[in-house]
Design a protein around this motif. Structure first.
Motif, PDB file in Angstrom:
ATOM      1  N   SER A 143       1.016  -1.119  -0.420  1.00 23.20           N
ATOM      2  CA  SER A 143       0.111   0.148   0.022  1.00 23.20           C
ATOM      3  C   SER A 143       1.042   1.090  -0.162  1.00 23.20           C
ATOM      4  O   SER A 143       1.828   1.528   0.914  1.00 23.20           O
ATOM      5  N   THR A 144       0.587   1.767  -1.110  1.00 22.25           N
ATOM      6  CA  THR A 144       0.895   3.404  -0.789  1.00 22.25           C
ATOM      7  C   THR A 144       0.792   4.340   0.080  1.00 22.25           C
ATOM      8  O   THR A 144      -0.090   5.228   0.498  1.00 22.25           O
ATOM      9  N   SER A 145       1.597   3.626   1.287  1.00 22.12           N
ATOM     10  CA  SER A 145       0.624   4.564   2.665  1.00 22.12           C
ATOM     11  C   SER A 145       1.970   4.301   3.995  1.00 22.12           C
ATOM     12  O   SER A 145       3.135   3.103   3.196  1.00 22.12           O
ATOM     13  N   SER A 146       2.562   4.502   5.160  1.00 22.67           N
ATOM     14  CA  SER A 146       3.589   3.865   6.035  1.00 22.67           C
ATOM     15  C   SER A 146       2.114   3.360   6.418  1.00 22.67           C
ATOM     16  O   SER A 146       1.237   2.932   6.607  1.00 22.67           O
ATOM     17  N   GLY A 151       7.435   5.141   3.019  1.00 23.83           N
ATOM     18  CA  GLY A 151       6.506   5.585   1.879  1.00 23.83           C
ATOM     19  C   GLY A 151       5.730   4.187   1.312  1.00 23.83           C
ATOM     20  O   GLY A 151       4.803   4.561   0.558  1.00 23.83           O
ATOM     21  N   LEU A 152       5.691   2.841   2.310  1.00 25.17           N
ATOM     22  CA  LEU A 152       5.345   1.816   1.589  1.00 25.17           C
ATOM     23  C   LEU A 152       4.905   1.072   2.820  1.00 25.17           C
ATOM     24  O   LEU A 152       6.004   1.109   3.400  1.00 25.17           O
ATOM     25  N   SER A 196       3.517   3.360  -5.519  1.00 24.53           N
ATOM     26  CA  SER A 196       4.901   4.353  -5.575  1.00 24.53           C
ATOM     27  C   SER A 196       6.033   3.566  -5.915  1.00 24.53           C
ATOM     28  O   SER A 196       6.376   2.357  -5.807  1.00 24.53           O
ATOM     29  N   LEU A 197       5.385   3.779  -7.128  1.00 25.78           N
ATOM     30  CA  LEU A 197       6.790   2.808  -8.771  1.00 25.78           C
ATOM     31  C   LEU A 197       8.195   3.566  -7.524  1.00 25.78           C
ATOM     32  O   LEU A 197       9.049   1.864  -7.797  1.00 25.78           O
TER      33      LEU A 197
END
Ligand SMILES: *Cc1c(COP(=O)(O)O)cnc(C)c1O
Length: 357
Positions: A55-58, A192-193, A237-238
Motif C-alpha cells: 500500500s502506498t502509505s506508511s 512511504g510503503l 509508489s513505483l
C-alpha cells in the motif's frame, strides 16, 4: 548524519539510486513482473505462503485497514506501548468495537493473558505488537499464536513494523493472518510503503464486513493482486517498488537472511551489554528487542542535551517516546548498521557522559 533512531533508517546509496529508475506504466506487463518478483521475495522474508499486499502509505495504513476490514464482533488490542495504543485508536476512530488490554512499560503481552481475554468469546480479532518501538519490548508472537489457534474464529494481526527483515518471524508457523510492516525500518528503505501478508481466512472475514472504505479496502487490494496480474486499484509508489525489489535481492542473495538476523542479534547484544553496565534496559529480560534498545535513565542524565550533543557530531539517537521522553532514550540497531558503527556510537556516549571504558 548517521541514524540510530528507529526509523527512518539510513538507506544504502545503491538502493537510493533505484528510487530514480525511469517510470513505467502501472498497468503494463513490466509492473506485473516487478510486483510478482517483490511478492515472491517478501514471502521468503515473511516465511509465508499468504498473499502479499503493498500500500502506498506508511505502515499505519495497513494497520488501520486490518482492524477496520476484519473485525466483526470485536477487536482485542494488546498494547505494550505507544504503537499498541495506536491500533486501539484506529479501531475506535473507525467505529470498530474494541477493548485495549494494556500493561506497564517494559512488560510483554503474555499468551496466558491473551487466552483469558479470548475465552470470554467477545472478540474475533486480536492485534499484537511484535516489537514495540517505544519500550523496546519484543512479544512472543509464536506462543501467542499457539493460543489463538484454539479460537478458529479469531483473526490474528501482528505489527512487525520495526522488526520484519531484522528478526525472523515465521508468519505461517505463528498462524498470523495479517502481518504488517513498512519500508523505513529493518528493511532499509525510505518511508512511504506499507506491506502486509494476508491469509484467505482474513480475506473471507473482510468480505462479510460493511464499510471497509475504499483506498484501504483489503478485499479490493487482494482482488486486484489475485485477479488483475499483481496490479493495484490506484497508482502505487513505483520508485519504492524498484528500490524494494532491488533491496530484497540484496537481503536474500547478498547478505542472506540468516546472516542478517544474526547481525541484528549481535548489535542488540552489544547495546544491551553497554546499557546494563551504565544504565538499565527498560524491557523485561527475555522480552528485549533485537532491533531497538530502550534504556532507562537510571542516572537522571539530561537526555535532551545528550541527544543534541551527539547530533552535533553527526549521530542521531532517539529520546524516549511519548510519556517515556527524558525517562528513557533509545538506540536503534537495525537495517544496515554494523558493529563498528555501534561501537563508535557507544564510545562517543561514554566520552560525553564521562564513563570510563
Ligand atoms: C514505526 C512504527 C509504526 C508506525 O509505522 P509508520 O510506517 O510510521 O506508519 C507502527 N508500529 C511500530 C511498532 C513502529 O515501530
Amino acid at each position: 548524519m548517521k541514524l540510530f533512531i528507529p526509523g527512518p533508517v539510513d538507506v544504502a546509496e545503491d538502493v537510493l539510486q533505484k528510487m530514480a529508475t525511469p517510470m513505467i506504466s502501472h498497468r503494463g506487463k513490466d509492473v506485473t513482473k516487478l510486483q510478482k518478483s517483490i511478492s515472491e521475495k517478501l514471502q521468503k522474508v515473511f516465511f509465508t505462503q499468504n498473499t502479499i499486499l503493498l500500500s502506498t502509505s506508511s505502515g499505519s495504513g495497513l494497520m488501520e485497514a486490518a482492524v477496520r476490514c476484519c473485525t466483526s464482533k470485536g477487536a482485542a488490542v494488546f498494547s505494550v506501548g505507544a504503537f499498541g495504543d495506536r491500533w486501539g485508536k484506529m479501531a475506535k476512530s473507525n467505529g470498530v468495537p474494541v477493548d485495549v488490554f494494556k500493561v506497564e512499560p517494559g512488560i510483554p503481552t503474555l499468551p496466558e493473558n491473551v487466552d483469558k481475554v479470548l475465552a470470554t468469546g467477545k472478540y474475533d480479532l486480536v492485534t499484537v505488537t511484535h516489537n514495540e518501538t517505544s519500550t523496546g519490548v519484543m512479544n512472543p508472537v509464536r506462543e501467542i499464536g499457539d493460543v489463538i489457534k484454539k479460537y478458529p474464529d479469531v483473526i490474528y494481526c501482528v505489527d512487525t513494523v520495526s522488526s520484519m527483515g531484522g528478526i525472523k518471524i515465521g508468519v505461517d508457523e505463528c498462524g498470523i493472518d495479517i502481518c504488517v510492516t513498512s519500508t523505513q525500518k529493518c528493511l532499509g528503505l525510505p518511508p512511504g510503503l506499507s506491506i502486509c501478508s494476508i491469509s484467505e481466512k482474513a480475506v473471507e472475514r473482510a468480505k462479510t464486513i460493511k464499510n471497509r472504505g475504499l483506498y484501504f479496502d483489503l478485499v479490493e487490494l487482494y482482488t486486484f493482486v489475485k485477479e488483475k496480474d499483481f496490479q493495484y486499484p490506484s497508482t502505487p509508489s513505483l520508485p519504492h517498488m524498484f528500490a524494494l525489489d532491488y533491496q530484497l535481492t540484496k537481503i536474500l542473495e547478498i547478505e542472506g537472511l540468516e546472516n542478517r538476523f544474526k547481525r541484528h542479534e549481535q548489535l542488540a547484544i552489544r547495546v544491551r551489554e553497554w546499557a546494563d553496565t551504565y544504565f538499565k534496559v527498560l524491557a523485561k529480560e527475555g522480552y528485549q528487542s533485537l532491533t531497538v534498545t530502550t534504556i532507562e535513565n537510571t542516572r537522571g542524565i539530561d537526555v535532551g542535551t545528550l541527544v543534541k550533543s551527539l547530533e552535533a557530531d553527526g549521530f542521531l539517537i532517539g529520546n524516549g517516546y511519548g510519556d517515556l521522553k527524558d525517562k528513557t532514550f533509545r538506540i536503534a540497531h537495525m537495517a544496515e548498521r554494523t558493529i563498528d558503527e555501534i561501537d563508535d556510537l557507544l564510545t562517543r556516549i561514554n566520552k560525553k557522559l564521562g564513563f570510563k571504558l
